[in-house]
Design an enzyme around this catalytic site. Sequence first.
Site, PDB file in Angstrom:
ATOM      1  N   ASP A   1      23.586 104.269  39.665  1.00 49.02           N
ATOM      2  CA  ASP A   1      24.060 104.484  38.292  1.00 49.02           C
ATOM      3  C   ASP A   1      24.506 105.934  38.076  1.00 49.02           C
ATOM      4  O   ASP A   1      24.138 106.576  37.090  1.00 49.02           O
ATOM      5  CB  ASP A   1      22.965 104.105  37.292  1.00 49.02           C
TER       6      ASP A   1
ATOM      7  N   GLY B   1      16.057 103.551  23.740  1.00 51.77           N
ATOM      8  CA  GLY B   1      15.737 102.280  23.114  1.00 51.77           C
ATOM      9  C   GLY B   1      14.310 101.843  23.346  1.00 51.77           C
ATOM     10  O   GLY B   1      13.797 100.984  22.635  1.00 51.77           O
TER      11      GLY B   1
END
Length: 432
Positions: free
Chosen positions: A177, A47
């Site tokens: 993560d 993104g």
Amino acid sequence: MPPKSKAPQKGKAPAKRKLAEEFSPGEVLTDTFKKQWKLGHPVGKGGFGMLYLAHENSPKPVGSDAPFVIKVEPSENGPLFSELKFYMRAAKPDLITNWVKSKKLKYLGVPKYWGSGLYEKGGKRYRFMVMDRFGKDLQKIFEENDRQFARKTVLQLGLRILDTLEYIHEHEYVHADIKASNLLLDYKNPNQVYLVDYGLAYRYSPDGVHKEYKEDPKRCHDGTIEFTSIDAHCGVYPSRRSDLEILGYCMIQWLCGKLPWEKNLKDPCYVRDYKVKSRENLSVFMEECFSEGDKPNELIKYMQEVRSLEYNDKPSYQKLRNILLEGLKSFKAKDDDKLDFSVLSVNKISRSPKKKTQKKISLKTETPDDELDAPPSKKVRTSSLKKEENGIKEKTSATSKKKLMETSTQTSPGISKSGRGRGRGRGKPRKT
């Protein structure tokens, strides 16, 4: 562990990140060490960033066999800046090489940092970082393999990731993560797996001083919602036990296909409460994930060990490795350094059978009144949700069938027998 936090408070929406401009192959970037790197074709786009094949500058164009990649993003964006802090402190090639030798490892699943810098073009500034090139990510392999890995493969992945986490933790960082899409196979050796994407990496112990446990409503639910730790759900900065808890969820999902809270990922408080309830009764949790008699005992022991850790405890990585090694021995397997992702692997574990009515865990679900006020680099990430479709069989009378046969010649030949296609979510639908 400390009690649950309250629902997060409302805040301003995070600033919108700028998109990266695509550069042409052949552009040359100079890092802070004055080393020049030539860009090849882009191989990935997010993104806010681009990933290019790269090689040290030479008259030749960068080929498809380039050994490096360069991540580029506008300098105003945050994720790459956060990653760079980790790489520059903890991922220098000599540090990793010395660790591998001292621990007598065959390799370490941490990408090496080869350089970074700023690049200006058309009045805009870009930040870049040079890393090793990798191959396929585990999420793609997981989906291709009917969302299940062999038990032996899962335990071997766990062993390699524990090696990686021990190194990261000893260098004052946690990853925060861990998930299949952030685990990449080596470009040349598919038996080696690397943990990437340190955009959420946190320095939990700067200069050897561990951060204190402190809940912050603005930070609630950081990470990837399926796997993130209970601490993160409560707005607490991640610690070593957080990484180990996340790894536990990953291993369980890789074996059973789906975690029980994945049915309601849009409600982070529901997911948090489900995880808290599961931690309090691991036996019930594992029964939900696996069919009766097929629960992997080593993962129960692993989660029990993680549950026993306090926020600032140093884990016994060897004890955790021994638990997984004992799991391998229990079905006469061994850690042979070979990752088998074949669909027909013989040592898979049975999934829980689907039931028409499922017994729900009683949860006190809180609906957040408001949205998160989190910095761009800490935005909640959610994995692609796979939509299952259940065909509904309709009873057709003999008269109706006859009528259908009479009108079938008018049907377009391009229409399938069922008359409907498979709907798609953000990814491939799961096989049922």
